[in-house]
Motif scaffolding. Structure first.
Motif, PDB file in Angstrom:
ATOM      1  N   UNK A 240     -21.831  -2.746  -4.928  1.00 18.82           N
ATOM      2  CA  UNK A 240     -23.128  -2.206  -5.755  1.00 18.82           C
ATOM      3  C   UNK A 240     -22.795  -1.350  -7.015  1.00 18.82           C
ATOM      4  N   UNK A 241     -21.900  -0.570  -6.777  1.00 15.26           N
ATOM      5  CA  UNK A 241     -21.679   0.640  -7.649  1.00 15.26           C
ATOM      6  C   UNK A 241     -20.104   0.692  -8.050  1.00 15.26           C
ATOM      7  N   UNK A 242     -19.772   0.175  -9.326  1.00 12.52           N
ATOM      8  CA  UNK A 242     -18.391   0.434  -9.552  1.00 12.52           C
ATOM      9  C   UNK A 242     -17.908   1.026 -10.978  1.00 12.52           C
ATOM     10  N   UNK A 243     -16.753   1.661 -11.115  1.00  7.38           N
ATOM     11  CA  UNK A 243     -16.377   2.444 -12.354  1.00  7.38           C
ATOM     12  C   UNK A 243     -15.403   1.819 -12.937  1.00  7.38           C
ATOM     13  N   UNK A 244     -15.469   1.735 -14.371  1.00  2.53           N
ATOM     14  CA  UNK A 244     -14.581   0.995 -15.099  1.00  2.53           C
ATOM     15  C   UNK A 244     -14.212   1.805 -16.466  1.00  2.53           C
ATOM     16  N   UNK A 245     -13.006   1.258 -16.931  1.00  2.00           N
ATOM     17  CA  UNK A 245     -12.363   2.250 -17.924  1.00  2.00           C
ATOM     18  C   UNK A 245     -11.888   1.113 -19.185  1.00  2.00           C
ATOM     19  N   UNK A 246     -12.099   1.742 -20.276  1.00  2.00           N
ATOM     20  CA  UNK A 246     -11.851   1.370 -21.816  1.00  2.00           C
ATOM     21  C   UNK A 246     -10.527   1.671 -22.108  1.00  2.00           C
ATOM     22  N   UNK A 247      -9.499   0.902 -22.082  1.00  2.00           N
ATOM     23  CA  UNK A 247      -8.353   1.357 -22.759  1.00  2.00           C
ATOM     24  C   UNK A 247      -8.442   1.584 -24.334  1.00  2.00           C
ATOM     25  N   UNK A 248      -7.527   2.438 -24.809  1.00  2.00           N
ATOM     26  CA  UNK A 248      -7.789   2.683 -26.475  1.00  2.00           C
ATOM     27  C   UNK A 248      -7.324   1.422 -27.046  1.00  2.00           C
ATOM     28  N   UNK A 249      -6.528   0.550 -26.859  1.00  2.00           N
ATOM     29  CA  UNK A 249      -6.236  -0.703 -27.553  1.00  2.00           C
ATOM     30  C   UNK A 249      -7.246  -1.740 -27.610  1.00  2.00           C
ATOM     31  N   UNK A 250      -8.288  -1.705 -26.742  1.00  2.00           N
ATOM     32  CA  UNK A 250      -9.258  -2.526 -26.839  1.00  2.00           C
ATOM     33  C   UNK A 250     -10.235  -3.029 -28.029  1.00  2.00           C
ATOM     34  N   UNK A 251     -10.239  -1.883 -28.793  1.00  2.00           N
ATOM     35  CA  UNK A 251     -11.262  -1.875 -29.884  1.00  2.00           C
ATOM     36  C   UNK A 251     -12.784  -1.729 -29.536  1.00  2.00           C
ATOM     37  N   UNK A 252     -12.898  -1.446 -28.355  1.00  2.00           N
ATOM     38  CA  UNK A 252     -14.169  -1.218 -27.828  1.00  2.00           C
ATOM     39  C   UNK A 252     -14.563   0.191 -27.507  1.00  2.00           C
ATOM     40  N   UNK A 253     -15.642   0.638 -27.645  1.00  2.00           N
ATOM     41  CA  UNK A 253     -15.996   2.048 -27.095  1.00  2.00           C
ATOM     42  C   UNK A 253     -16.556   1.655 -25.634  1.00  2.00           C
ATOM     43  N   UNK A 254     -16.500   2.819 -24.920  1.00  2.00           N
ATOM     44  CA  UNK A 254     -17.115   2.816 -23.563  1.00  2.00           C
ATOM     45  C   UNK A 254     -18.275   2.366 -23.449  1.00  2.00           C
ATOM     46  N   UNK A 255     -19.234   2.708 -24.347  1.00  2.00           N
ATOM     47  CA  UNK A 255     -20.647   2.547 -24.389  1.00  2.00           C
ATOM     48  C   UNK A 255     -20.893   0.801 -24.826  1.00  2.00           C
TER      49      UNK A 255
END
Length: 100
Positions: free
Chosen positions: A44-59
């Motif tokens: 139901x509840x999970x935490x995720x992370x965006x790596x610097x090389x992804x080209x995406x912002x967390x939002x």
């Protein structure tokens, strides 16, 4: 849609959670979203992370994944974000404040 009280409650729970998925240079993929949807069904509840090389912002990543998994974004802080999706058949998280 979550209320502010529900978000605050879920943020408190998520603060102790470990990051279980990372968005890398491949970005947000359909296969990744299927895996995340399955994790949301179980947890139901999970935490995720965006790596610097992804080209995406967390939002951006949070909104894209939430849309594809039909979940809610609980919070976005720095490169991390938390998603929530209620499992109506087998709820995992109890005592979530009721929506008015």
């Amino acid at each position: 849609m979550l209320t502010s009280k529900q978000r605050a409650y879920l943020r408190g729970i998520a603060s102790n959670y470990e990051t279980i998925y990372q968005v890398g240079k491949g970005g947000v993929t359909e296969a990744m979203c299927r895996d995340i949807a399955e994790a949301l069904r179980k947890r139901e509840l999970i935490k995720l992370r965006v790596l610097d090389n992804s080209g995406w912002t967390a939002k951006e990543a949070a909104e894209a994944i939430a849309e594809q998994t039909e979940s809610d974004v609980v919070q976005v802080i720095g490169s991390k974000f938390v998603l929530f999706k209620r499992n109506e058949k087998e709820p995992v998280i109890e005592n979530i404040p009721k929506a008015k």
